[in-house]
Write a protein that holds these residues in place. Structure first.
Motif, PDB file in Angstrom:
ATOM      1  N   TYR A  10      81.103  -0.246  72.908  1.00 20.15           N
ATOM      2  CA  TYR A  10      80.623  -0.988  74.075  1.00 20.15           C
ATOM      3  C   TYR A  10      80.183  -0.123  75.269  1.00 20.15           C
ATOM      4  CZ  TYR A  10      83.242  -4.869  71.857  1.00 20.15           C
ATOM      5  OH  TYR A  10      83.729  -5.812  70.990  1.00 20.15           O
ATOM      6  N   SER A  11      80.675   1.086  75.366  1.00 17.63           N
ATOM      7  CA  SER A  11      80.487   1.807  76.629  1.00 17.63           C
ATOM      8  C   SER A  11      79.136   2.509  76.719  1.00 17.63           C
ATOM      9  CB  SER A  11      81.617   2.812  76.863  1.00 17.63           C
ATOM     10  OG  SER A  11      81.476   3.369  78.147  1.00 17.63           O
ATOM     11  N   SER A  12      78.177   1.769  77.258  1.00 16.46           N
ATOM     12  CA  SER A  12      76.811   2.290  77.349  1.00 16.46           C
ATOM     13  C   SER A  12      76.730   3.492  78.300  1.00 16.46           C
ATOM     14  CB  SER A  12      75.866   1.185  77.822  1.00 16.46           C
ATOM     15  OG  SER A  12      76.295   0.681  79.061  1.00 16.46           O
ATOM     16  N   TRP A  13      77.511   3.467  79.370  1.00 16.40           N
ATOM     17  CA  TRP A  13      77.455   4.600  80.314  1.00 16.40           C
ATOM     18  C   TRP A  13      78.033   5.836  79.670  1.00 16.40           C
ATOM     19  CZ3 TRP A  13      74.078   3.825  83.894  1.00 16.40           C
ATOM     20  CH2 TRP A  13      73.884   2.565  84.425  1.00 16.40           C
ATOM     21  N   SER A  14      79.070   5.674  78.851  1.00 19.28           N
ATOM     22  CA  SER A  14      79.669   6.841  78.193  1.00 19.28           C
ATOM     23  C   SER A  14      78.704   7.483  77.205  1.00 19.28           C
ATOM     24  CB  SER A  14      80.927   6.429  77.406  1.00 19.28           C
ATOM     25  OG  SER A  14      81.891   5.855  78.240  1.00 19.28           O
ATOM     26  N   LEU A  51      87.804   5.214  88.700  1.00 25.18           N
ATOM     27  CA  LEU A  51      88.476   4.509  87.593  1.00 25.18           C
ATOM     28  C   LEU A  51      87.483   4.027  86.539  1.00 25.18           C
ATOM     29  CD1 LEU A  51      91.159   2.379  89.514  1.00 25.18           C
ATOM     30  CD2 LEU A  51      91.347   4.717  88.678  1.00 25.18           C
ATOM     31  N   LYS A  52      86.354   4.698  86.461  1.00 32.02           N
ATOM     32  CA  LYS A  52      85.346   4.312  85.466  1.00 32.02           C
ATOM     33  C   LYS A  52      84.985   5.508  84.596  1.00 32.02           C
ATOM     34  CE  LYS A  52      83.020   0.734  88.212  1.00 32.02           C
ATOM     35  NZ  LYS A  52      83.762  -0.401  87.753  1.00 32.02           N
ATOM     36  N   VAL A  53      84.611   5.215  83.366  1.00 31.03           N
ATOM     37  CA  VAL A  53      84.110   6.257  82.475  1.00 31.03           C
ATOM     38  C   VAL A  53      82.585   6.183  82.474  1.00 31.03           C
ATOM     39  CG1 VAL A  53      86.102   6.473  80.970  1.00 31.03           C
ATOM     40  CG2 VAL A  53      84.458   4.634  80.542  1.00 31.03           C
ATOM     41  N   PRO A  54      81.893   7.277  82.192  1.00 36.09           N
ATOM     42  CA  PRO A  54      82.391   8.580  81.773  1.00 36.09           C
ATOM     43  C   PRO A  54      82.806   9.462  82.947  1.00 36.09           C
ATOM     44  CG  PRO A  54      80.005   8.637  81.859  1.00 36.09           C
ATOM     45  CD  PRO A  54      80.397   7.222  82.194  1.00 36.09           C
ATOM     46  N   TRP A  64      82.171  12.404  87.995  1.00 30.71           N
ATOM     47  CA  TRP A  64      82.081  11.055  87.464  1.00 30.71           C
ATOM     48  C   TRP A  64      80.654  10.583  87.680  1.00 30.71           C
ATOM     49  CZ3 TRP A  64      84.217  12.643  91.903  1.00 30.71           C
ATOM     50  CH2 TRP A  64      83.793  12.049  93.093  1.00 30.71           C
ATOM     51  N   ASP A  65      80.267   9.591  86.968  1.00 31.66           N
ATOM     52  CA  ASP A  65      78.927   9.013  86.994  1.00 31.66           C
ATOM     53  C   ASP A  65      78.031   9.725  85.978  1.00 31.66           C
ATOM     54  OD1 ASP A  65      77.013   7.110  88.699  1.00 31.66           O
ATOM     55  OD2 ASP A  65      75.949   8.877  88.026  1.00 31.66           O
ATOM     56  N   SER A  66      77.460   8.922  85.099  1.00 32.12           N
ATOM     57  CA  SER A  66      76.670   9.453  83.984  1.00 32.12           C
ATOM     58  C   SER A  66      75.491  10.325  84.427  1.00 32.12           C
ATOM     59  CB  SER A  66      76.167   8.296  83.119  1.00 32.12           C
ATOM     60  OG  SER A  66      75.532   7.329  83.922  1.00 32.12           O
ATOM     61  N   LEU A  67      74.805   9.926  85.494  1.00 33.40           N
ATOM     62  CA  LEU A  67      73.630  10.703  85.911  1.00 33.40           C
ATOM     63  C   LEU A  67      74.055  12.047  86.507  1.00 33.40           C
ATOM     64  CD1 LEU A  67      70.576  10.784  86.004  1.00 33.40           C
ATOM     65  CD2 LEU A  67      70.614   9.469  88.126  1.00 33.40           C
ATOM     66  N   MET A 100      66.750   2.958  85.659  1.00 30.75           N
ATOM     67  CA  MET A 100      67.736   2.468  84.679  1.00 30.75           C
ATOM     68  C   MET A 100      69.129   2.411  85.306  1.00 30.75           C
ATOM     69  SD  MET A 100      68.343   1.646  81.522  1.00 30.75           S
ATOM     70  CE  MET A 100      69.710   0.613  81.965  1.00 30.75           C
ATOM     71  N   HIS A 101      69.459   3.480  85.993  1.00 32.57           N
ATOM     72  CA  HIS A 101      70.799   3.640  86.551  1.00 32.57           C
ATOM     73  C   HIS A 101      71.103   2.560  87.590  1.00 32.57           C
ATOM     74  CE1 HIS A 101      73.931   6.231  88.599  1.00 32.57           C
ATOM     75  NE2 HIS A 101      74.255   6.331  87.329  1.00 32.57           N
ATOM     76  N   ALA A 102      70.064   2.155  88.316  1.00 32.34           N
ATOM     77  CA  ALA A 102      70.281   1.247  89.449  1.00 32.34           C
ATOM     78  C   ALA A 102      69.715  -0.147  89.224  1.00 32.34           C
ATOM     79  CB  ALA A 102      69.647   1.856  90.699  1.00 32.34           C
TER      80      ALA A 102
HETATM   81  N1  LIG Z   1      77.445   4.203  87.461  1.00 30.93           N
HETATM   82  C1  LIG Z   1      78.524   4.559  86.575  1.00 30.93           C
HETATM   83  C2  LIG Z   1      78.957   3.330  85.822  1.00 30.93           C
HETATM   84  C3  LIG Z   1      80.228   3.560  85.032  1.00 30.93           C
HETATM   85  C4  LIG Z   1      80.787   2.272  84.455  1.00 30.93           C
HETATM   86  O1  LIG Z   1      80.525   1.148  84.947  1.00 30.93           O
HETATM   87  N2  LIG Z   1      81.613   2.408  83.405  1.00 30.93           N
HETATM   88  C5  LIG Z   1      82.263   1.279  82.766  1.00 30.93           C
HETATM   89  C6  LIG Z   1      82.248   1.431  81.242  1.00 30.93           C
HETATM   90  S1  LIG Z   1      80.672   1.466  80.499  1.00 30.93           S
HETATM   91  C7  LIG Z   1      83.727   1.282  83.117  1.00 30.93           C
HETATM   92  O2  LIG Z   1      84.350   2.311  83.188  1.00 30.93           O
HETATM   93  N3  LIG Z   1      84.308   0.099  83.334  1.00 30.93           N
HETATM   94  C8  LIG Z   1      85.694  -0.025  83.551  1.00 30.93           C
HETATM   95  C9  LIG Z   1      86.022  -0.896  84.708  1.00 30.93           C
HETATM   96  O3  LIG Z   1      85.076  -1.352  85.393  1.00 30.93           O
HETATM   97  O4  LIG Z   1      87.221  -1.117  84.929  1.00 30.93           O
HETATM   98  C10 LIG Z   1      78.028   5.668  85.649  1.00 30.93           C
HETATM   99  O5  LIG Z   1      76.811   5.841  85.553  1.00 30.93           O
HETATM  100  O6  LIG Z   1      78.833   6.410  85.082  1.00 30.93           O
END
Ligand SMILES: N[C@@H](CCC(=O)N[C@@H](CS)C(=O)NCC(=O)O)C(=O)O
Length: 213
Positions: A10-14, A51-54, A64-67, A100-102
């Motif tokens: 599911y994790s498109s950003w990862s 608190l978000k991946v990646p 943190w943040d994919s970009l 894409m990112h925004a």
């Molecule tokens: N803008 C961030 C978005 C990261 C994001 O939203 N990650 C999601 C997973 S795909 C996440 O960690 N969600 C967990 C949560 O919101 O608790 C990036 O580009 O890395």
């Protein structure tokens, strides 16, 4: 280097930085946390306040943040090869990644990335349809300008990694695209690095109900 990622299904950003790292054979350790679990919340406190991946951890640095991660990898390990070399192409690649990112919120909302999903169409809102039209225009513009290569800017770049989750969405939700775009989608779906991700995603058992549409 350690890359902290979520569920591969599911994790498109990862997927974005992971694909870049795997495609360019960068040495890294992968640490996987299960999205929306207490384990993730608890462990993520140690890595990133978002608190978000990646999240990428390298030499005492946390990104943190994919970009931001892709930009760092480009500067630190890829000698600039992460972006197209021509200045105009690089500017366009950065523009589409930022777009894409925004953006594309309806596509993200209505068409969650779900690698395991059985291929079948869904009914989409007008907003999602217009975002899809815009994405197809981006793909066509890039591919038409680079008939010499296999990817959006000829050689594989961060732009391809950034649009990989869209490629998966177009495939699983059976979005109709022009022939040249379809060929690009096929090449991306057969990318060795993606095949590895896909096999791992298929083997996962966790289900996130809201992403099952
Ligand atoms: N803008 C961030 C978005 C990261 C994001 O939203 N990650 C999601 C997973 S795909 C996440 O960690 N969600 C967990 C949560 O919101 O608790 C990036 O580009 O890395």
């Amino acid at each position: 280097m350690q890359l902290i990622i979520g569920n591969k299904n599911y994790s498109s950003w990862s997927l974005r930085p992971w694909l870049l790292m795997e495609h360019f054979s960068l040495a890294f350790e992968e640490r996987q946390l299960w999205l929306f679990t207490a384990q993730m919340k608890e462990e993520m406190q140690r890595f990133s306040p978002s608190l978000k991946v990646p999240v990428l951890v390298d030499n005492g640095l946390t990104i943190w943040d994919s970009l931001a991660i892709c930009e760092y990898l480009n500067d630190q390990y890829l000698e600039g090869k992460g972006w197209p070399q021509a200045v105009a192409d690089k500017a366009l690649a950065r523009s589409i990644c930022a777009e894409m990112h925004a953006g594309f919120f309806a596509v993200r909302e209505e068409m969650p990335m779900n690698v395991r999903r059985a291929i079948a169409p869904i009914t989409l809102s007008e907003q999602a349809m217009s975002e899809i039209t815009r994405i197809i225009a981006i793909f066509s513009q890039c591919l038409d300008a680079h008939p010499e290569g296999d990817y959006l800017f000829g050689e594989f770049s961060i732009a391809d990694a950034f649009f990989m989750p869209i490629v998966i969405r177009f495939s699983i939700y059976q979005i109709e695209v022009p022939r040249s775009v379809e060929q690009y989608l096929d090449r991306m779906l057969n990318l060795p690095a993606y095949k590895t991700w896909q096999a791992d995603a298929m083997a996962e058992k966790a289900v996130i109900e809201v992403a099952e549409v």
